[in-house]
Motif scaffolding. Structure first.
Motif, PDB file in Angstrom:
ATOM      1  N   HIS A 193     -40.319  73.758  43.914  1.00 36.98           N
ATOM      2  CA  HIS A 193     -41.130  72.687  44.474  1.00 36.98           C
ATOM      3  C   HIS A 193     -41.331  72.890  45.962  1.00 36.98           C
ATOM      4  CE1 HIS A 193     -42.799  68.687  44.790  1.00 36.98           C
ATOM      5  NE2 HIS A 193     -41.982  68.442  45.807  1.00 36.98           N
ATOM      6  N   SER A 194     -40.232  73.161  46.651  1.00 34.86           N
ATOM      7  CA  SER A 194     -40.404  73.288  48.100  1.00 34.86           C
ATOM      8  C   SER A 194     -41.160  74.571  48.442  1.00 34.86           C
ATOM      9  CB  SER A 194     -39.050  73.212  48.821  1.00 34.86           C
ATOM     10  OG  SER A 194     -38.110  73.990  48.155  1.00 34.86           O
ATOM     11  N   LYS A 214     -44.787  73.789  47.764  1.00 26.08           N
ATOM     12  CA  LYS A 214     -45.281  72.834  48.748  1.00 26.08           C
ATOM     13  C   LYS A 214     -45.596  73.556  50.061  1.00 26.08           C
ATOM     14  CE  LYS A 214     -43.327  68.749  50.211  1.00 26.08           C
ATOM     15  NZ  LYS A 214     -42.203  67.824  50.055  1.00 26.08           N
ATOM     16  N   HIS A 247     -48.541  75.861  49.688  1.00 27.34           N
ATOM     17  CA  HIS A 247     -49.693  74.982  49.723  1.00 27.34           C
ATOM     18  C   HIS A 247     -49.982  74.573  51.158  1.00 27.34           C
ATOM     19  CE1 HIS A 247     -52.521  72.683  47.459  1.00 27.34           C
ATOM     20  NE2 HIS A 247     -52.195  71.559  48.097  1.00 27.34           N
ATOM     21  N   SER A 281     -47.862  74.133  40.620  1.00 25.93           N
ATOM     22  CA  SER A 281     -47.246  73.030  41.360  1.00 25.93           C
ATOM     23  C   SER A 281     -47.325  71.740  40.560  1.00 25.93           C
ATOM     24  CB  SER A 281     -47.905  72.856  42.729  1.00 25.93           C
ATOM     25  OG  SER A 281     -49.231  72.482  42.544  1.00 25.93           O
ATOM     26  N   LYS A 282     -48.336  71.639  39.738  1.00 24.19           N
ATOM     27  CA  LYS A 282     -48.422  70.441  38.899  1.00 24.19           C
ATOM     28  C   LYS A 282     -47.201  70.372  37.971  1.00 24.19           C
ATOM     29  CE  LYS A 282     -52.788  69.228  37.232  1.00 24.19           C
ATOM     30  NZ  LYS A 282     -53.707  69.542  36.132  1.00 24.19           N
ATOM     31  N   ARG A 314     -44.030  69.796  39.987  1.00 22.90           N
ATOM     32  CA  ARG A 314     -43.927  68.442  40.530  1.00 22.90           C
ATOM     33  C   ARG A 314     -43.487  67.470  39.439  1.00 22.90           C
ATOM     34  NH1 ARG A 314     -48.710  66.100  41.913  1.00 22.90           N
ATOM     35  NH2 ARG A 314     -49.361  68.090  42.793  1.00 22.90           N
ATOM     36  N   HIS A 370     -39.887  67.807  39.110  1.00 26.16           N
ATOM     37  CA  HIS A 370     -39.232  67.408  40.342  1.00 26.16           C
ATOM     38  C   HIS A 370     -39.169  65.886  40.434  1.00 26.16           C
ATOM     39  CE1 HIS A 370     -38.966  66.622  44.717  1.00 26.16           C
ATOM     40  NE2 HIS A 370     -38.013  67.517  44.595  1.00 26.16           N
ATOM     41  N   ASP A 371     -40.285  65.259  40.051  1.00 28.76           N
ATOM     42  CA  ASP A 371     -40.302  63.796  40.081  1.00 28.76           C
ATOM     43  C   ASP A 371     -39.253  63.222  39.137  1.00 28.76           C
ATOM     44  OD1 ASP A 371     -42.219  63.958  41.888  1.00 28.76           O
ATOM     45  OD2 ASP A 371     -43.890  63.358  40.574  1.00 28.76           O
ATOM     46  N   SER A 427     -35.861  63.532  40.810  1.00 20.41           N
ATOM     47  CA  SER A 427     -35.568  62.909  42.095  1.00 20.41           C
ATOM     48  C   SER A 427     -35.451  61.395  41.996  1.00 20.41           C
ATOM     49  CB  SER A 427     -36.631  63.289  43.118  1.00 20.41           C
ATOM     50  OG  SER A 427     -37.878  62.879  42.616  1.00 20.41           O
ATOM     51  N   THR A 434     -43.049  61.607  33.976  1.00 18.18           N
ATOM     52  CA  THR A 434     -42.717  60.922  35.226  1.00 18.18           C
ATOM     53  C   THR A 434     -41.988  59.662  34.948  1.00 18.18           C
ATOM     54  OG1 THR A 434     -45.040  61.105  35.458  1.00 18.18           O
ATOM     55  CG2 THR A 434     -43.778  60.949  37.492  1.00 18.18           C
TER      56      THR A 434
END
Lengths: 149, 891
Positions: B516-517, B520, B523, B603-604, B607, B610-611, B614, B688
């Motif tokens: 993710h990082s 990011k 990007h 990244s989709k 993410r 990751h969501d 987190s 999510t």
């Protein structure tokens, strides 16, 4: 209440056991304790909650009393002393062998001191008196003279 | 003829002594003999066999329940020696449940009535050991008679038996209690008083309230008696009574203090101290005096007295901590005493002295001391630190960074076996205290990095907590790649499967975070320039991403075939994810071209995960499960026996659900629970969050989780609170202890506190396991009720007697009548006592006929009396006794 009385030798061999309360299991509680340390042990894990254990070491023997919070710790130490003193008077310089070979006598003496878990007599002279009266009774009654107790 | 060749007990003992190895063979041979001999009809042969068996039972612990009937036969022999053998066998081996126990009832009665003192003694002893409800009920009248015996030894033992009678058959109270109380006043024979006080001490320890009305009698003994044994028991009784009646406490405090200062017997002195500290702690001056006596005990040479002195301090500590503080040097010095009791007791006291201001110093010294102690005591120290510090949701901890690093330090102690407790606390703190998470992660990382720790099975639980923390709060990790490497290092094969599963899950979280990082920041290079700082700090370059993916292939790949379901499932999750992400990512790792489009897709996906990860997790209330309403139509207690038939052998597949449910309300297992939750939410497309949705629905079961916003700032510039290794220096324990002793335990360092205490999330309820305050009282209730009846009944009876006196004289039958009266009180229970005593009263009173009418009248009057007492007992609420005033002569 006194919950149990045990006498064992330094190798952990039991010489006398008496339980005043049904205890789930018995194990040799003796561990190698240094000399000159206090004589108490917490015994909750072995003899149930609210149990304490006091022991005294004489020559090759350990005298162990298990009791609960209705008894005074130091008084229990004294009581062991009373017990041993009485044995000493009874056998003249008591040693392990006396205890090994006088199983029922030991019980008789102990029963005079501790009765159903309660301390009934704390003077070894009185215990001796009771023993003498028992003997007298026996002599007067004696019809089976070959039978030692 | 048998007896000629029979081996005596002495022969057996000698034989046993000569056996070196084959003792059990010898014992079984003797047992065989015994089985044969015990069937003999000759009383001598039989009793000798029984004696041998009893000996083997108490020394070699062989079973002798089969010989119960033979023992009963032995006690019926006229020869005293045989009888004695039988009684010893019975009291050594019978239990309440022994089936033939009722058969001895008649023999016991016969012996209790014997003219020979020693026979009576035997029977009494036996009853005191094995009496059950039936025996006690049947023999109560005999014991009652013996309680008035003129022979002191018999009377003493009869009184001793009363305790058993009351315990097993509460109605005996109505018969014997009066005589028991009367015996209290027989000051002419000390053994009797001693026996009665012993009985009352036992009774009062179970239900003190009922014996409050007897306080004047006890007080008299306290003042008059010179016998230390009796005094100790009276003090024990007052320890129980004093808290119930403040006026009583006021009255006894003076004589006890006097006794304490005058007596030469240490046992009595200690009992005085204990009584004052437990029950008279409000009397400041008495406590001061007691503290003075404690000091004497502490400096004594006898370790027993020193131990008891410390014990006394432990009693007083909760109310009068000053008494402990006065002796703090001694207490701390005692930590290094060779006596284990003294050590433990002083440790307990040291923990009592811990407060917010000195917890840091004390813990540091104790941990240092623990590293040098033998394993057992080391763990005791660690255990008490852990429990003291976590007490009441970490009440005394201000600096959590320090505490967390202390936990880390503790886990590295060689003998530490407190893995489970440390694991629980690490996770608990992680969830409760937001501000401490960076430090937690640092401590966890240090533990994970050290490959040597993996070999110590006691540490596995701690490592599991560390892995979970580092995965859950991975955003605080300085170098996630390094973390991944340590989570997947080869030595993790030493871990048990459950811990390994946690490791894998954490590795998954760390991987997602890295990607993710990375994405990011990649990007960001194109568009928004936000993540650049992060990327540099986290050392995530395209190379390291490749390295990670390879690492996973190498380390996790083989685990997809693991036999453990948890490991297999999690490994496959990770592998599945990398399979998905690899093609899109590998393109994006190569420069230029289609890069942008691919990247968006990657990244989709990242993410999404990751969501999921987190989302904040809070502590769950212990009672949360109970508050979930059971949905309609769900039968929780349905028999699941047919489930196996339905599922066949494919049951293991459902194991994930099982563990999910199992760990729901166990905080210690939260890690598994959490990862399960996430895993379940993962496969669904709108991932999510099931978790978020779940939380929305069941919001009330969670804490209001404050969304953390400033973690990233707090991340890197957070100063480590305590240098990990600084404490473990060369200074020896003596110095340390001395240093600690110098430091006052009084709050003095408060000014030094720079940081404020972070917020510790607490639940309104269910943080602490509910302590069941239920005290088993079923039996005592009936006993104390009986005692109450008799005590109050006595009074009422006495009143009626006085009233009657004016009209007519009471005749000599008064006593018997009293007994009758008490019997009739027991009304509901028809027992033989009543009839027998009536009979005896008739026999004794030859002039029955003359007074017949008279007696009838009396009876009627007694009935009235009974009525009155009944009303008196029933009208007020159950706690009559507490309201019954203690007579004024005392107060």
């Amino acid at each position: 209440m006194i919950k149990a009385v045990m006498v064992m030798n330094t190798q952990g061999k039991p010489r006398l056991t008496k339980f005043y309360e049904f205890l789930d299991f018995w194990c040799v509680v003796l561990c190698s304790r240094a000399e000159n340390v206090s004589n108490f042990m917490e015994a909750d894990s072995i003899f149930g909650p609210d149990s304490r254990l006091v022991y005294k070491h004489y020559a090759t023997l350990y005298f162990v009393f298990v009791f609960d919070s209705s008894e005074n710790e130091l008084a229990m130490l004294d009581l062991i002393q009373v017990f041993v003193e009485t044995l000493d008077k009874c056998f003249r310089n008591v040693c392990e062998l006396d205890i090994v070979f006088n199983y029922s006598k030991l019980h008789t003496i102990l029963d005079e001191i501790i009765f159903g878990g309660q301390v009934l007599e704390t003077s070894s002279a009185e215990v001796m008196k009771a023993r003498i009266s028992l003997k007298l009774y026996r002599i007067s009654y004696q019809n089976s003279f070959w039978l030692e107790e | 003829m048998d007896s000629l060749f029979q081996r005596s007990l002495d022969d057996i003992i000698k034989g046993l002594r000569h056996q070196q190895a084959g003792e059990s063979a010898f014992v079984s041979k003797v047992l065989e003999e015994v089985r044969r001999e015990i069937k003999s009809t000759d009383s001598h042969t039989k009793s000798t066999a029984l004696q041998k068996l009893t000996y083997l039972h108490s020394i070699c612990f062989v079973d002798m329940s089969w010989a119960a009937f033979h023992a009963i036969e032995c006690i019926s022999y006229p020869n005293f020696t045989h009888k004695k053998v039988g009684y010893l066998a019975i009291s050594q081996s019978f239990q309440e449940s022994t089936p033939v126990i009722l058969l001895i009832s008649n023999q016991l009665r016969k012996d209790l009535k014997s003219n020979v003192e020693v026979e009576v003694s035997l029977a009494l002893e036996c009853l005191s050991r094995i009496g059950n409800l039936d025996l006690c009920r049947d023999l109560t009248p005999e014991v009652f008679t013996l309680m008035a015996s003129s022979r002191i030894p018999v009377r003493k033992k009869a009184i001793g038996v009363v305790l058993r009678l009351f315990g097993k058959y509460p109605d005996a109270v109505r018969v014997c209690f009066k005589r028991l109380v009367e015996s209290l006043e027989s000051s002419d024979s000390p053994p009797i008083v001693s026996a009665v006080i012993g009985v009352f001490c036992e009774l009062a320890s179970k239900d003190p309230k009922a014996y409050l009305p007897l306080a004047p009698e006890f007080y008299k003994i306290l003042v008059d008696s010179r016998n230390n044994w009796v005094l100790i028991k009276v003090l024990k009784i007052f320890t129980k009574l004093a808290p119930l009646e403040p006026r009583l406490a006021k009255k006894i405090v003076e004589p006890i203090c006097e006794l304490m200062s005058k007596t030469g017997a240490k046992s009595l002195m200690f009992e005085c101290i204990r009584t004052i500290l437990t029950s008279l702690a409000e009397h400041e001056s008495a406590v001061k005096l007691a503290a003075g006596r404690i000091n004497e005990l502490l400096i004594d040479e006898d370790p027993n007295l020193r131990y008891l002195g410390l014990h006394a301090l432990a009693i007083v500590a909760p109310k009068h901590i000053w008494a402990v503080l006065e002796n703090k040097e001694f207490v701390i010095k005692s930590l290094s005493d060779p006596d284990p009791n003294i050590k433990l007791e002083s440790l307990r006291l040291v923990m009592e002295m811990v407060s917010e201001s000195n917890v840091v110093e004390i813990c540091r010294v104790l941990v240092n001391y623990a590293t040098k102690s033998e394993p057992e005591f080391c763990n005791v120290i660690l255990g008490s630190i852990l429990s003291t510090c976590s007490n009441n949701v970490y009440e005394i901890i201000v600096d959590f960074d320090w505490y967390v690093s202390l936990l880390g330090e503790m886990s590295r102690i060689q003998h530490c076996q407190k893995g489970e407790e440390i694991e629980n606390q690490l996770i608990d703190i992680g969830m409760r205290v937001q501000d401490v998470r960076p430090e937690l992660v640092r401590v966890g990382r240090d533990l994970l990095m050290d490959p040597a720790l993996l070999g110590n099975p006691f540490l596995h639980r701690i490592l599991s907590a560390a892995a979970w923390l580092c995965g859950e709060y991975v955003e605080f990790i300085r170098n996630p790649v390094e973390l991944m490497e340590s989570l997947l290092q080869p030595r993790t094969s030493l871990l048990p499967p459950s811990v390994r599963a946690v490791y894998l899950e954490s590795a998954f979280k760390a991987l997602v975070f890295c990607l993710h990082s990375y994405l990011k920041s990649a990007h960001g290079e194109n568009g928004e320039a936000s993540g650049t700082t992060l990327i540099q700090e986290n050392h995530i370059t395209p190379d390291s991403v490749l390295h990670l993916l390879n690492l996973i292939d190498m380390a996790v790949g083989p685990l997809s075939g693991s036999y453990d379901v948890e490991i297999q499932e999690r490994a496959r999750n990770i592998l599945g994810f990398t399979e998905l992400i690899k093609p899109v990512l590998s393109d994006s790792l190569h420069p230029q071209d289609e890069r942008h489009k691919q990247q968006v897709e990657a990244s989709k996906m990242v993410r999404l995960l990751h969501d999921t990860f987190s989302d904040e997790l809070g502590p769950v209330s212990m009672s949360a499960q109970g508050r979930v309403p059971v949905p309609d139509g769900l039968v929780l207690h349905e028999n699941l026996a047919d489930l196996e038939a339905v599922c066949g052998s494919s049951l293991p597949a459902s194991s994930a659900t099982i563990s999910f449910e199992g760990s729901h309300n166990v905080e210690g297992a939260t890690s598994i629970f959490i990862s399960d939750q996430k895993e379940e939410s993962e496969p669904s497309s709108e991932s999510t969050s099931l978790l978020a949705e779940h939380r929305k629905r069941h919001g009330l079961y969670y804490l209001p989780s404050e969304k953390n916003t400033e973690h990233h700032e707090a991340n890197n510039d957070y100063p480590p609170a305590n240098e990990l290794k600084s404490g473990v220096t060369v200074s020896n324990d003596a110095q340390d202890l001395a240093k600690l002793a110098e430091q006052s335990f009084l709050p003095k360092r408060k000014s030094k506190q720079v940081k404020a205490r972070p917020v510790v999330v607490k639940l309104d309820e269910g943080d602490v396991l509910p302590i069941s305050s239920k005290i088993p009282q079923a039996k005592d209730d009936s006993l104390s009720e009986a005692v109450r009846d008799v005590l109050l009944g006595n009074k009422a009876a006495a009143d009626s007697v006085i009233r009657k006196k004016g009209k007519e004289k009471l005749n000599a039958k008064e006593q018997e009548d009293d007994l009758d009266h008490m019997d009739s009180q027991s009304g509901t229970v028809q027992n033989p006592v009543k009839e027998r005593s009536k009979r005896s009263s008739r026999k004794q009173n030859a002039d029955e006929g003359d007074h017949g009418g008279d007696k009838g009248k009396q009876k009627r009057r007694h009935r009235h009396g009974k009525h009155r007492t009944r009303e008196g007992v029933q009208n007020p609420p159950a706690n009559v006794i507490s309201q019954t005033p203690v007579p004024d002569l005392l107060l």
